[in-house]
Design a protein around this motif. Structure first.
Motif, mmCIF file in Angstrom:
data_model
loop_
_atom_site.group_PDB
_atom_site.id
_atom_site.type_symbol
_atom_site.label_atom_id
_atom_site.label_comp_id
_atom_site.label_asym_id
_atom_site.label_seq_id
_atom_site.Cartn_x
_atom_site.Cartn_y
_atom_site.Cartn_z
ATOM 1 N N PRO A 18 0.817 -1.231 0.000
ATOM 2 C CA PRO A 18 0.000 0.000 0.000
ATOM 3 C C PRO A 18 0.844 1.272 0.000
ATOM 4 C CG PRO A 18 -0.741 -1.541 1.701
ATOM 5 C CD PRO A 18 0.520 -2.106 1.131
ATOM 6 N N SER A 19 2.091 1.201 0.438
ATOM 7 C CA SER A 19 2.921 2.410 0.474
ATOM 8 C C SER A 19 3.219 2.934 -0.931
ATOM 9 C CB SER A 19 4.240 2.140 1.192
ATOM 10 O OG SER A 19 5.130 1.440 0.332
ATOM 11 N N ALA A 20 2.980 2.098 -1.952
ATOM 12 C CA ALA A 20 3.288 2.522 -3.328
ATOM 13 C C ALA A 20 2.367 3.635 -3.806
ATOM 14 C CB ALA A 20 3.167 1.330 -4.276
ATOM 15 N N VAL A 21 1.196 3.703 -3.198
ATOM 16 C CA VAL A 21 0.183 4.650 -3.664
ATOM 17 C C VAL A 21 0.322 5.960 -2.888
ATOM 18 C CG1 VAL A 21 -2.303 5.023 -3.917
ATOM 19 C CG2 VAL A 21 -1.342 2.751 -4.253
ATOM 20 N N ARG A 22 0.145 7.054 -3.594
ATOM 21 C CA ARG A 22 0.369 8.343 -2.938
ATOM 22 C C ARG A 22 -0.772 8.738 -2.006
ATOM 23 N NH1 ARG A 22 0.257 12.514 -7.886
ATOM 24 N NH2 ARG A 22 2.038 11.199 -8.327
ATOM 25 N N ALA A 23 -0.481 9.722 -1.147
ATOM 26 C CA ALA A 23 -1.510 10.292 -0.272
ATOM 27 C C ALA A 23 -1.788 11.712 -0.743
ATOM 28 C CB ALA A 23 -1.042 10.291 1.173
ATOM 29 N N GLY A 24 -3.035 12.112 -0.644
ATOM 30 C CA GLY A 24 -3.447 13.445 -1.081
ATOM 31 C C GLY A 24 -3.098 14.508 -0.052
ATOM 32 N N ARG A 25 -3.450 15.738 -0.363
ATOM 33 C CA ARG A 25 -3.139 16.879 0.492
ATOM 34 C C ARG A 25 -3.782 16.766 1.876
ATOM 35 N NH1 ARG A 25 -1.009 22.257 -0.200
ATOM 36 N NH2 ARG A 25 -0.171 21.602 -2.183
ATOM 37 N N ASP A 26 -4.863 16.005 1.934
ATOM 38 C CA ASP A 26 -5.489 15.793 3.251
ATOM 39 C C ASP A 26 -4.775 14.693 4.036
ATOM 40 O OD1 ASP A 26 -6.178 13.584 1.785
ATOM 41 O OD2 ASP A 26 -8.355 13.855 1.949
ATOM 42 N N GLY A 27 -3.725 14.146 3.455
ATOM 43 C CA GLY A 27 -2.956 13.123 4.152
ATOM 44 C C GLY A 27 -3.534 11.725 3.990
ATOM 45 N N ARG A 28 -4.692 11.638 3.360
ATOM 46 C CA ARG A 28 -5.347 10.339 3.214
ATOM 47 C C ARG A 28 -4.740 9.597 2.028
ATOM 48 N NH1 ARG A 28 -10.050 8.297 1.100
ATOM 49 N NH2 ARG A 28 -10.241 10.161 -0.156
ATOM 50 N N ARG A 29 -4.448 8.307 2.252
ATOM 51 C CA ARG A 29 -3.870 7.479 1.193
ATOM 52 C C ARG A 29 -4.905 7.290 0.082
ATOM 53 N NH1 ARG A 29 1.396 5.931 0.918
ATOM 54 N NH2 ARG A 29 1.389 5.341 3.119
ATOM 55 N N CYS A 30 -4.493 7.506 -1.163
ATOM 56 C CA CYS A 30 -5.417 7.258 -2.276
ATOM 57 C C CYS A 30 -5.589 5.752 -2.453
ATOM 58 C CB CYS A 30 -4.858 7.836 -3.571
ATOM 59 S SG CYS A 30 -4.590 9.595 -3.496
ATOM 60 N N ARG A 31 -6.598 5.401 -3.227
ATOM 61 C CA ARG A 31 -6.782 3.985 -3.533
ATOM 62 C C ARG A 31 -6.096 3.672 -4.847
ATOM 63 N NH1 ARG A 31 -11.173 2.533 -0.114
ATOM 64 N NH2 ARG A 31 -12.105 4.454 0.667
ATOM 65 N N HIS A 32 -5.950 2.390 -5.093
ATOM 66 C CA HIS A 32 -5.366 1.953 -6.362
ATOM 67 C C HIS A 32 -6.199 2.499 -7.527
ATOM 68 C CE1 HIS A 32 -3.818 -0.634 -9.526
ATOM 69 N NE2 HIS A 32 -5.087 -0.895 -9.837
ATOM 70 N N GLY A 33 -5.534 2.883 -8.591
ATOM 71 C CA GLY A 33 -6.290 3.301 -9.772
ATOM 72 C C GLY A 33 -5.562 4.375 -10.556
ATOM 73 N N GLY A 34 -6.064 4.636 -11.744
ATOM 74 C CA GLY A 34 -5.473 5.686 -12.587
ATOM 75 C C GLY A 34 -4.069 5.330 -13.003
ATOM 76 N N ARG A 35 -3.225 6.324 -13.079
ATOM 77 C CA ARG A 35 -1.814 6.082 -13.401
ATOM 78 C C ARG A 35 -0.984 7.150 -12.693
ATOM 79 N NH1 ARG A 35 -2.099 8.044 -19.736
ATOM 80 N NH2 ARG A 35 -1.563 10.194 -19.310
ATOM 81 N N VAL A 36 0.309 6.901 -12.617
ATOM 82 C CA VAL A 36 1.228 7.776 -11.872
ATOM 83 C C VAL A 36 0.607 8.123 -10.510
ATOM 84 C CG1 VAL A 36 2.846 9.714 -12.084
ATOM 85 C CG2 VAL A 36 1.849 8.758 -14.128
ATOM 86 N N ASN A 37 0.000 7.146 -9.901
ATOM 87 C CA ASN A 37 -0.621 7.339 -8.588
ATOM 88 C C ASN A 37 0.418 6.945 -7.541
ATOM 89 O OD1 ASN A 37 -2.507 7.662 -6.605
ATOM 90 N ND2 ASN A 37 -3.668 5.816 -7.073
ATOM 91 N N THR A 38 1.569 7.594 -7.644
ATOM 92 C CA THR A 38 2.768 7.060 -6.996
ATOM 93 C C THR A 38 3.236 7.884 -5.814
ATOM 94 O OG1 THR A 38 3.500 6.313 -9.180
ATOM 95 C CG2 THR A 38 5.182 6.420 -7.458
ATOM 96 N N CYS A 39 3.641 7.165 -4.768
ATOM 97 C CA CYS A 39 4.433 7.797 -3.713
ATOM 98 C C CYS A 39 5.889 7.676 -4.129
ATOM 99 C CB CYS A 39 4.217 7.086 -2.380
ATOM 100 S SG CYS A 39 5.494 7.548 -1.191
ATOM 101 N N TRP A 40 6.554 8.824 -4.290
ATOM 102 C CA TRP A 40 7.932 8.810 -4.797
ATOM 103 C C TRP A 40 8.913 8.225 -3.801
ATOM 104 C CZ3 TRP A 40 6.795 9.463 -9.498
ATOM 105 C CH2 TRP A 40 5.792 10.357 -9.859
ATOM 106 N N SER A 41 8.505 8.178 -2.550
ATOM 107 C CA SER A 41 9.446 7.740 -1.508
ATOM 108 C C SER A 41 9.389 6.251 -1.245
ATOM 109 C CB SER A 41 9.137 8.454 -0.183
ATOM 110 O OG SER A 41 9.140 9.844 -0.356
ATOM 111 N N SER A 42 8.266 5.631 -1.545
ATOM 112 C CA SER A 42 8.035 4.239 -1.131
ATOM 113 C C SER A 42 9.205 3.310 -1.486
ATOM 114 C CB SER A 42 6.764 3.711 -1.801
ATOM 115 O OG SER A 42 6.716 2.307 -1.683
ATOM 116 N N PRO A 43 9.895 2.776 -0.494
ATOM 117 C CA PRO A 43 11.020 1.888 -0.803
ATOM 118 C C PRO A 43 10.557 0.610 -1.495
ATOM 119 C CG PRO A 43 10.775 2.151 1.595
ATOM 120 C CD PRO A 43 9.706 2.970 0.947
#
Ligand code: GLA
Ligand code: ZN
Length: 698
Positions: free
Chosen positions: A100-125
């Motif tokens: 789940p860390s692969a998916v980015r979180a929005g400005r509200d800090g909430r993790r997005c769900r899988h979907g779309g593209r480039v929905n990426t957390c740049w930091s996720s190891p």
């Protein structure tokens, strides 16, 4: 001087685009037909694998590249080369479910769900690790394929992540930036205002929607951090290829002039740059010429990232875009003209998104070379084939470059600072539009202008225009002074030099950091006008310019006053000044006026620098590419009327005819490309003498 031919094995311009055969693997008949049609359309290059991760790795650790290998081999056998993308823009569903860390979180800090593209957390190891694995497999399997031209990293990267890990990396980034000294951060961000002082880096948070948004220094640093983090991510991908396939160049496809990523930071990591162009053709708010002038500006933004070599147009649509408010068809002939524009501006490719329309999926109605109809007998296919033919007529020009001796200084930092800054008018700041409209005035007169950083080496330029350079980074002021001292002509405007890189206002007068000495003026007040307000600037010869949106009240030092305000409490006060400095001149335009009105000033600057402007018929665009064999002059007619242009003698390459004494009639939506050859034994154009930083001053 060798030409900078990007792909000698292709021998000319790339023509083709995104090809997604993974959607048609159960239709071998269609794949065969694709090959036949590609040949017919003059395609010599496709981009594969942009969203193919789940096809490569249908489940974690189980890889299958055979389908791709078969296709790449077949293409190569037909003389079609491959740009191979890394698939990191398209997370497989299994990956996001397992990590789940692969998916980015929005400005509200909430993790997005899988979907779309480039929905990426740049930091996720975990995500980085998975990307590296699939990239390594790609490099091992295809790195020495003779059809492989270029690695294409992900797709149109950008966007912020507000997850806890990114927040932690932000803090670490800040600790490095402020040398572990929280006091430095507090001083740089002026946190005593509203009592926002931190006592430890651990207390600093990203600008969450329900959190801190009142520290300008933090806001701009978050943007810088996001660019840093995206580039850090991209570097982990590139490292795989640097190690395994150092002979294969690497690119990324940028968007027009995205606010989300500082392209210059990313471009440093790339062998060559590319972008995706989707203008709103034939819209009802402007002429086609105006739309395409904007597109030319974006071409210049991309070209200027690496001006010493050609770039690539990685995507454009052969017919309609999907998903904009209106999706109008390009009128017959306009596609070819838009492709010629890319080449005229310095691109060595015309590539489409995409080759064949998908049946399903959200882009099923986006234009493609092959429509759902499935035949070559369509207007779009014929126009694409015509582009293929046109490019082959111009193939000698591949590897040549444009030469700009004027530059516009535009910075992402400055854009962020102005956007976030609490000053002036909310609706009217319009930094990018302001830059673009001034740039267009040079464009309109056939003067090539690059778009570079305020810290760039300006020694190859004679004129630099710096609109609204609100933020000065360390080194900018010295760079500008050096430029003018050495004979450059610099024009700055209202809102120059208000803040430093941390958004701290300069003390002792704007433009700060010593620039008030360069311009010989101090800006004492900034007046923000309401949309219906007007003022005027009056010049000695009686000319007047109309002022709107912004007017600064100046205190004049050493500068010569050129024009004064005609109205209001600052009537008679300086509005346009010129300060001779060293061998050059520093101009200051304290108010916003329509760039067309400023042409008289630009013309004067150009004249003093010996840079010719052209008298072009209305609606005609002009560019030049240079090679050791000669110069290629491009004339593009964006109107539905014929237009006569003076080309000078040479050979017109689209028709193969001689341009005679140099008058040429352009058809409606027509073009001419005139090659003026360097006489045998004659010296090539002196502007060809380049160095690594671009064009040397003559
Ligand atoms: C972008 C993308 C493509 C496609 C096109 C068309 O440029 O990179 O994948 O989505 O837009 O919409
Ligand atoms: Zn994150």
């Amino acid at each position: 001087m060798e030409k900078n031919v990007l792909f000698p094995q292709v021998g000319g311009f790339l023509h083709g685009g995104d090809y997604n055969p993974d959607q048609w693997l159960d239709r071998p008949d269609i794949l065969e037909e694709d090959l036949r049609l590609m040949k017919k359309a003059g395609v010599n290059c496709v981009t594969l694998g942009v969203f193919s991760w789940v096809m490569y790795e249908p489940e974690e650790g189980r890889f299958n590249f055979d389908w791709l290998a078969g296709i790449m081999d077949r293409l190569y056998a037909e003389g079609i080369y491959t740009i191979l993308a890394t698939p990191s823009a398209a997370h497989p569903a299994w990956l996001d479910a397992a990590y789940p860390s692969a998916v980015r979180a929005g400005r509200d800090g909430r993790r997005c769900r899988h979907g779309g593209r480039v929905n990426t957390c740049w930091s996720s190891p975990e995500f980085r690790e998975k990307v590296k694995i699939v990239d390594r497999k790609l490099a091992e399997r295809f790195g020495s394929h003779p059809g492989l031209l270029l690695w294409h990293i992900a797709n149109e990267l950008g966007g912020e992540c507000f997850c806890p890990l990114c927040a932690r990396r932000f803090r670490e980034y800040l600790a490095r930036r402020f040398e572990g000294d929280i006091g430095k951060l507090n001083r740089a961000w002026w946190t005593t205002f509203w009592g926002h002082c931190y006592s430890d880096f651990s207390q600093v948070e990203p600008p969450y929607s329900d959190g801190e948004s009142s520290i300008p220094g933090l806001l701009v640093e978050w943007k810088r951090f996001t660019t840093w983090n995206i580039v850090d991510f991209v570097k982990t991908e590139i490292a795989v290829f640097k190690e395994r396939t150092p002979q294969i160049p690497v690119t990324m496809n940028f968007m027009s002039f995205s606010e989300k990523l500082d392209y210059r930071a990313a471009a440093k990591e790339l062998s060559l740059v590319s972008w995706d162009s989707y203008p709103a053709f034939h819209n009802d708010r402007e002429t086609l010429y105006d739309t395409m002038a904007e597109t030319a500006f974006y071409h210049a933004v991309i070209r200027s990232l690496k001006p010493e070599k050609p770039y690539l147009l990685m995507e454009c649509t052969p017919s309609v875009v999907h998903g904009m408010s209106y999706n109008k068809q390009k009128r017959p002939g306009v596609h070819r003209l838009a492709c010629l524009q890319a080449v005229a501006c310095g691109s060595d490719s015309v590539l489409y998104f995409q080759w064949r329309k998908n049946r399903g999926g959200c882009e099923q109605h986006h234009g493609a070379v092959v429509d759902h109809l499935g035949t070559a007998d369509t207007r779009i296919f014929r126009e694409v084939s015509q582009v293929g033919e046109t490019l082959s007529r111009l193939s000698r020009a591949a590897g040549t470059v444009t030469c700009a001796r004027t530059a516009m200084l535009v910075d992402w930092d400055n854009r962020w600072a102005l956007n976030e800054g609490h000053l002036a008018g909310k609706e009217t700041k319009e930094y990018v539009r302001t830059c673009m409209t001034i740039w267009k005035e040079f464009f309109r007169h056939g003067v090539e202008m690059n778009v570079v950083s305020s810290e760039a080496d300006l020694s190859g330029y004679r004129i630099a225009v710096a609109p609204m350079m609100y933020m000065l980074r360390p080194g900018t002021a010295a760079n500008l002074k050096r430029f003018v001292e050495n004979g450059g002509q610099l024009l700055a405007t209202y809102m120059t030099g208000y803040v430093d890189e941390h958004q701290l206002c300069y003390l002792g007068g704007f433009p700060g950091d010593g620039l008030s000495q360069l311009f010989g003026v101090i800006s004492e007040e900034l007046d923000t006008l309401y949309p219906s307000d007007r003022n005027r600037i009056r010049f000695e010869d009686g000319t007047e310019w109309e002022v709107f949106d912004y007017a600064e009240v100046l205190r004049v030092g050493t500068a010569e006053v050129q024009g004064v305000y005609a109205e209001d409490y600052y009537k008679g006060g300086a509005a346009v000044t010129c300060n001779p400095f060293g061998k050059g001149k520093a101009w200051y335009a304290a108010a916003r006026v329509a760039p067309e009105e400023m042409w008289t000033l630009f013309e004067k600057m150009l004249g003093e620098c010996g840079i010719p402007a052209r008298r072009l018929p209305q609606g005609v665009e002009y560019h030049q590419r240079l090679g050791e064999e000669g110069t290629y002059d491009f004339y593009l007619n964006w109107t539905t009327e014929p237009r006569a242009v003076e080309t000078g003698p040479g050979r017109e390459l689209l028709t193969g005819r001689s341009a005679g004494e140099g008058a040429w009639e352009l058809e409606p939506y027509g073009a001419a490309v005139v090659l003026r050859e360097t006489p045998r034994g004659g010296a090539p154009d002196p502007r060809i003498a380049t160095d690594a930083n671009g064009w040397k001053q003559e």
